[in-house]
Design a protein around this motif. Structure first.
Motif, PDB file in Angstrom:
ATOM      1  N   TYR A 300       0.844  -1.213   0.000  1.00  0.00           N
ATOM      2  CA  TYR A 300       0.000   0.000   0.000  1.00  0.00           C
ATOM      3  C   TYR A 300       0.871   1.252   0.000  1.00  0.00           C
ATOM      4  N   VAL A 301       1.878   1.225   0.876  1.00  0.00           N
ATOM      5  CA  VAL A 301       2.788   2.385   0.962  1.00  0.00           C
ATOM      6  C   VAL A 301       3.479   2.591  -0.388  1.00  0.00           C
ATOM      7  N   ALA A 302       3.961   1.475  -0.976  1.00  0.00           N
ATOM      8  CA  ALA A 302       4.638   1.569  -2.275  1.00  0.00           C
ATOM      9  C   ALA A 302       3.690   2.116  -3.335  1.00  0.00           C
ATOM     10  N   PHE A 303       2.420   1.697  -3.263  1.00  0.00           N
ATOM     11  CA  PHE A 303       1.427   2.161  -4.239  1.00  0.00           C
ATOM     12  C   PHE A 303       1.250   3.680  -4.146  1.00  0.00           C
ATOM     13  N   VAL A 304       1.098   4.155  -2.902  1.00  0.00           N
ATOM     14  CA  VAL A 304       0.892   5.604  -2.692  1.00  0.00           C
ATOM     15  C   VAL A 304       2.123   6.384  -3.153  1.00  0.00           C
TER      16      VAL A 304
END
Lengths: 337, 119
Positions: A300-304
């Motif tokens: 999720y962090v990587a996506f953001v």
């Protein structure tokens, strides 16, 4: 003679309505004068054909009454049209793409790639059509953007656009880390993947196992781009576009990964985004759940982060394009200054 | 040895360049002959007799353009064998004609000098 009337009728099809009758009367009169001047009160068909050929094909004759040409979008408006179309297409397509990936990442349904792609493509034609329609109306209304100030001062020209240099240290670090990570993933894959044999371990991850080729491809593309950037030494339009495309691909892979983790966690009864202490148990199953939740959080962090980086790249790309006189002029035309 | 025969492409380029060169001159030629009312075919004949060929497909749109620019006046005359549209230069057109004629004379002198050593 009927042939003359047929000829005039054909010319009339391409003439402006308000001037048609007047122009055709004049042409008829001129054709009669020409035939009469050739001492022919009752010309043969061949003689009429010759005179009409000399006057020219109907479309050509009609077109000569439009000295400025006939355009849906004329040469004065066209550069402005191109600029607006690029911005609108980037904004609408990019927006749809990011929104589609994000909604998919948060959903629990199977990924319908064809449907997603169709939704994006479906929006492109109406977008182009709308922009063309607006500019065709502007052309029809004879709107001319002011491309130049009356008092042109060369000293007000923007500075030369220089390609932004890259940080070599950052890129070398990125290549090394990316290669090591790819090697690690490959090694794990060769040794049986993320699913441990003979029991569940905290590292067991069937989702990573499933999407390993896509993760590897995404990483490899990133490394390749970094190598190209190191070789070139600075950012260019082509490398920016390639980076944006690679980021979008990464976003798709990250979306697949986050959604895969969510589906897996839902299947074993772990709902929601946060893993609560009550759900944890020191058993192997509890450790695996903790691992899966951690992986999902990291994705999720990587996506953001990738989304923000992609938007920043798009903004830089547009600003790069705009860092020339054209954008300044267009801006002037837009603001009316 | 390079052939002196022009290719089809070269002929087209030559024709286009000549057409471009003539385009501006035609305005001067037409304005110069319209100090009295004339209809299109009469103007074509007069220019032709003086050595300047102009086809109908070029003349009529050009007359319309000059009229819309306010350099010519026109009216339909139905008294002859057939109705004809007559054109005549007006005050604004005459002023432009003077400027054009002066520019033309100046240009021809310069061009003649420039072409002095051209075979």
């Amino acid at each position: 003679m009927e042939l003359i009337e047929r000829y005039l009728q054909e010319i009339g099809r391409y003439l402006p309505t308000n001037k048609r009758a007047d122009i055709l009367s004049e042409l008829r009169s001129s054709l009669d004068d020409t035939l009469e001047a050739r001492n022919n009160t009752s010309p043969t068909e061949d003689e009429v054909v010759q005179v009409l050929k000399e006057m020219g094909a109907p479309r050509k004759v009609a077109a000569s009454y439009y000295p400025e040409g006939q355009y849906l979008i004329g040469p004065e408006l066209y550069p402005f049209f191109q600029f607006v179309l690029t911005i609108v297409l980037l904004a609408s397509t990019g927006g749809r793409l990011i929104a589609g990936i994000a909604s998919f990442a948060l959903s629990q349904e199977a990924f319908d790639f064809v449907n997603q792609l169709w939704q994006i493509l479906d929006g492109i034609l109406p977008t182009i059509g709308s922009v063309v329609l607006i500019f065709a109306v502007l052309q029809r209304l004879n709107v001319h953007p002011e491309f130049e100030k009356k008092d042109f001062d060369p000293r007000t020209l923007p500075p030369l656009h220089k390609d932004q240099p890259i940080s070599r240290a950052e890129k070398i670090f990125s290549v090394i880390v990316g290669t090591l990570f790819l090697a690690f993933l490959s090694q794990v894959a060769v040794n049986g993947g993320f699913t441990a044999k003979g029991g569940i371990t905290p590292f067991t991850n069937p989702v990573l196992d499933h999407y390993f080729p896509w993760i590897a491809l995404s990483l490899a593309i990133g490394i390749l781009l970094d190598v190209v950037l190191l070789w070139r030494g600075h950012w260019e339009m082509s490398t920016r576009i390639a980076r944006i495309a690679a980021n979008i691909f990464s976003l798709i892979v990250l979306a697949l990964l986050t959604q895969g983790h969510t589906v897996w966690l839902n299947q074993i009864g772990v709902h929601g985004l946060v893993f609560t202490p009550e759900q944890f148990s020191p058993s192997p199953s509890g450790l695996q759940i903790l691992g899966m939740v951690s992986f999902r959080l990291a994705f999720y962090v990587a996506f953001v982060v990738t989304t923000i980086e992609t938007f920043a790249m798009i903004v830089r790309l547009i600003r790069g394009r705009g860092n020339n006189q054209f954008l300044r002029i267009s801006g002037m035309a837009l603001t009316g200054k | 040895m390079q052939s002196m025969v022009k290719t089809e492409g070269q002929v087209t380029i030559t024709e286009n360049v000549i057409q471009e060169l003539r385009r501006g001159i035609l305005i001067l030629a037409i304005l110069s002959q319209l100090n009295e009312e004339k209809y299109g075919y009469a103007l074509i004949s007069q220019l032709g007799e003086l050595g300047l060929e102009i086809d109908q497909g070029t003349l009529y749109p050009l007359l319309r353009r000059l009229e819309s620019q306010g350099l010519l006046d026109s009216n339909w005359n139905v008294e002859g064998s057939r109705p004809r549209r007559y054109y005549v230069i007006n005050i604004a057109g005459s002023a432009i004609l003077k400027d054009l004629a002066r520019e033309w004379r100046s240009l021809t002198q310069v061009i003649e000098k420039l072409l002095a050593n051209t075979k």
